[in-house]
Design a protein around this motif. Sequence first.
Motif, mmCIF file in Angstrom:
data_model
loop_
_atom_site.group_PDB
_atom_site.id
_atom_site.type_symbol
_atom_site.label_atom_id
_atom_site.label_comp_id
_atom_site.label_asym_id
_atom_site.label_seq_id
_atom_site.Cartn_x
_atom_site.Cartn_y
_atom_site.Cartn_z
ATOM 1 N N TYR A 181 10.056 4.291 -0.863
ATOM 2 C CA TYR A 181 8.673 4.267 -0.393
ATOM 3 C C TYR A 181 7.933 5.539 -0.801
ATOM 4 N N ALA A 182 8.597 6.698 -0.674
ATOM 5 C CA ALA A 182 7.941 7.976 -0.944
ATOM 6 C C ALA A 182 7.657 8.199 -2.428
ATOM 7 N N SER A 183 8.326 7.439 -3.302
ATOM 8 C CA SER A 183 8.112 7.620 -4.740
ATOM 9 C C SER A 183 6.729 7.161 -5.178
ATOM 10 N N ALA A 184 6.097 6.287 -4.393
ATOM 11 C CA ALA A 184 4.744 5.795 -4.719
ATOM 12 C C ALA A 184 3.974 5.634 -3.400
ATOM 13 N N PRO A 185 3.499 6.745 -2.827
ATOM 14 C CA PRO A 185 2.865 6.696 -1.505
ATOM 15 C C PRO A 185 1.678 5.740 -1.414
ATOM 16 N N SER A 186 0.798 5.763 -2.412
ATOM 17 C CA SER A 186 -0.399 4.919 -2.339
ATOM 18 C C SER A 186 -0.035 3.434 -2.344
ATOM 19 N N VAL A 187 0.947 3.070 -3.165
ATOM 20 C CA VAL A 187 1.403 1.681 -3.211
ATOM 21 C C VAL A 187 2.042 1.298 -1.879
ATOM 22 N N SER A 188 2.840 2.197 -1.335
ATOM 23 C CA SER A 188 3.523 1.908 -0.075
ATOM 24 C C SER A 188 2.533 1.745 1.073
ATOM 25 N N VAL A 189 1.492 2.578 1.085
ATOM 26 C CA VAL A 189 0.471 2.485 2.139
ATOM 27 C C VAL A 189 -0.277 1.157 2.046
ATOM 28 N N GLU A 190 -0.636 0.750 0.830
ATOM 29 C CA GLU A 190 -1.347 -0.513 0.649
ATOM 30 C C GLU A 190 -0.448 -1.697 1.014
ATOM 31 N N ARG A 191 0.810 -1.610 0.646
ATOM 32 C CA ARG A 191 1.750 -2.677 0.989
ATOM 33 C C ARG A 191 1.911 -2.774 2.506
ATOM 34 N N TYR A 192 1.931 -1.632 3.164
ATOM 35 C CA TYR A 192 2.033 -1.627 4.627
ATOM 36 C C TYR A 192 0.827 -2.323 5.252
ATOM 37 N N ARG A 193 -0.354 -2.056 4.701
ATOM 38 C CA ARG A 193 -1.565 -2.695 5.221
ATOM 39 C C ARG A 193 -1.489 -4.211 5.061
ATOM 40 N N LEU A 194 -1.029 -4.644 3.903
ATOM 41 C CA LEU A 194 -0.935 -6.076 3.648
ATOM 42 C C LEU A 194 0.078 -6.751 4.569
ATOM 43 N N THR A 195 1.211 -6.103 4.787
ATOM 44 C CA THR A 195 2.233 -6.717 5.641
ATOM 45 C C THR A 195 1.767 -6.800 7.091
#
Length: 283
Positions: free
Chosen positions: A128-142
């Motif tokens: 998750y920490a390797s791509a913070p922006s992607v992880s944050v957006e994925r969290y929003r979607l989930t």
Amino acid sequence: MEYVQVMPQPADPSRRPLRAGSVPDATESAAGSKAAAQRLKMRRELAAAAMELFATKGYEATTVDEIAAAAGVARRTFFRHFRSKEEAIFPDHDDTLVRAEAVLNAAPPHEHPLDTVCRGIKEVMRMYASAPSVSVERYRLTREVPTLREREIASVARYERLFTRYLLGHFDERDHHDGNDDPLLAEVAASAVVTAHNHVLRRWLRGGGQGDVEAQLDHAFAIVRDTFGSGIGAGRKAGHTTAAVVDAPVAARAEGEVLVAVARTDAPLSEVMRTIEKALKEA
């Protein structure tokens, strides 16, 4: 009862055996690594296309054909990598599970199994920490799409099963006697490690992926180890210990300017050091 180092699994018999004196083909190894890297790259590209479409069009309105087209590949290429569009949003979980299992398999013989599990699950956080922006957006979607949330829960369950099997593998689940709670503690501890990881991860994602998440994770794991680490192994039979006065794997107390520590001969060094450090702080 004591925990034991689990021996590596035997080699896959389907693999081609090496002739005496031969070495693995470096070309084959390099080709395999390149193919794995290309596979992961394509999975991530498909996932990025899917996330962008989910964010702009909505999850329900987005089709697999549109995801494939946005990534510049054919529909059949998409299905070579993912079975469904909801699976595409988690491209790294399979590879991360393999890395986490590799950490468990390569654990040093004297490391406490709970410490090994804590190291193993760090591979998930690093994903998750390797791509913070992607992880944050994925969290929003989930959070917004129940289907994606269910997929995420299923992925987390795979890690928990892996760590539970590992911990239980170091304790004899059939060894039932009064005072032996190791199998119970092993299973509960595995759940606690996963829960601690998920708590820290959610807090980090809600904060926009900012801050030293690994330091936060280490703090959470220290709490889990203090709660469960000294309990696992405490219910061994009297014949398995050389110091019957010790109620736990390690005990330490300060007497004036002297620190006295008593430990079973099979107590993990990491656990001994944690107990001594705790006693020094409280002295």
